[in-house]
Design an enzyme around this catalytic site. Sequence first.
Site, mmCIF file in Angstrom:
data_model
loop_
_atom_site.group_PDB
_atom_site.id
_atom_site.type_symbol
_atom_site.label_atom_id
_atom_site.label_comp_id
_atom_site.label_asym_id
_atom_site.label_seq_id
_atom_site.Cartn_x
_atom_site.Cartn_y
_atom_site.Cartn_z
ATOM 1 N N HIS A 1 0.839 -1.206 0.000
ATOM 2 C CA HIS A 1 0.000 0.000 0.000
ATOM 3 C C HIS A 1 0.874 1.256 0.000
ATOM 4 O O HIS A 1 0.675 2.167 -0.816
ATOM 5 C CB HIS A 1 -0.895 -0.033 1.243
ATOM 6 C CG HIS A 1 -1.779 1.154 1.402
ATOM 7 N ND1 HIS A 1 -3.147 1.059 1.346
ATOM 8 C CD2 HIS A 1 -1.515 2.462 1.632
ATOM 9 C CE1 HIS A 1 -3.675 2.265 1.525
ATOM 10 N NE2 HIS A 1 -2.699 3.131 1.716
ATOM 11 N N GLU A 2 1.842 1.293 0.897
ATOM 12 C CA GLU A 2 2.705 2.477 0.990
ATOM 13 C C GLU A 2 3.656 2.566 -0.199
ATOM 14 O O GLU A 2 3.926 3.654 -0.720
ATOM 15 C CB GLU A 2 3.460 2.489 2.315
ATOM 16 C CG GLU A 2 2.570 2.481 3.549
ATOM 17 C CD GLU A 2 1.524 3.578 3.589
ATOM 18 O OE1 GLU A 2 1.685 4.636 2.948
ATOM 19 O OE2 GLU A 2 0.494 3.367 4.282
ATOM 20 N N HIS B 1 1.947 4.217 -3.089
ATOM 21 C CA HIS B 1 1.914 5.684 -3.009
ATOM 22 C C HIS B 1 3.198 6.286 -3.583
ATOM 23 O O HIS B 1 3.148 7.256 -4.348
ATOM 24 C CB HIS B 1 1.738 6.146 -1.559
ATOM 25 C CG HIS B 1 0.355 6.001 -1.037
ATOM 26 N ND1 HIS B 1 -0.740 6.611 -1.620
ATOM 27 C CD2 HIS B 1 -0.128 5.322 0.035
ATOM 28 C CE1 HIS B 1 -1.832 6.316 -0.935
ATOM 29 N NE2 HIS B 1 -1.485 5.529 0.077
#
Length: 105
Positions: A64-65, A68
Amino acid sequence: MRQLREKLQQANQRLKRDYPEPVLIYQQRGTAAGTAWLQRWEIRLNPVLLLENQQAFIDEVVPHELAHLLVWKHFGRVAPHGKEWKWMMENVLDVPARRTCLLYT
């Protein structure tokens, strides 16, 4: 770290890029599992939640990170969980695009 490296390698191959490995810092506090610091090319993880939810971090939080960071490099500044992030998660990293991880399920 292994998941981070594997997903980054996968993304670099699929995007035909050579993005460097982000710095991983275990200093995230509070209730957030992790955050991506775009300009620093850094992922901060919550060490308390990591110890309590190792598999969720491996399967969801790290990708998820990373997504980004990759979206920021690939598309520039866009909505945090917009179509570009969703595309990166699902089509590049092969991870379901959830805005929040399922730490406590």
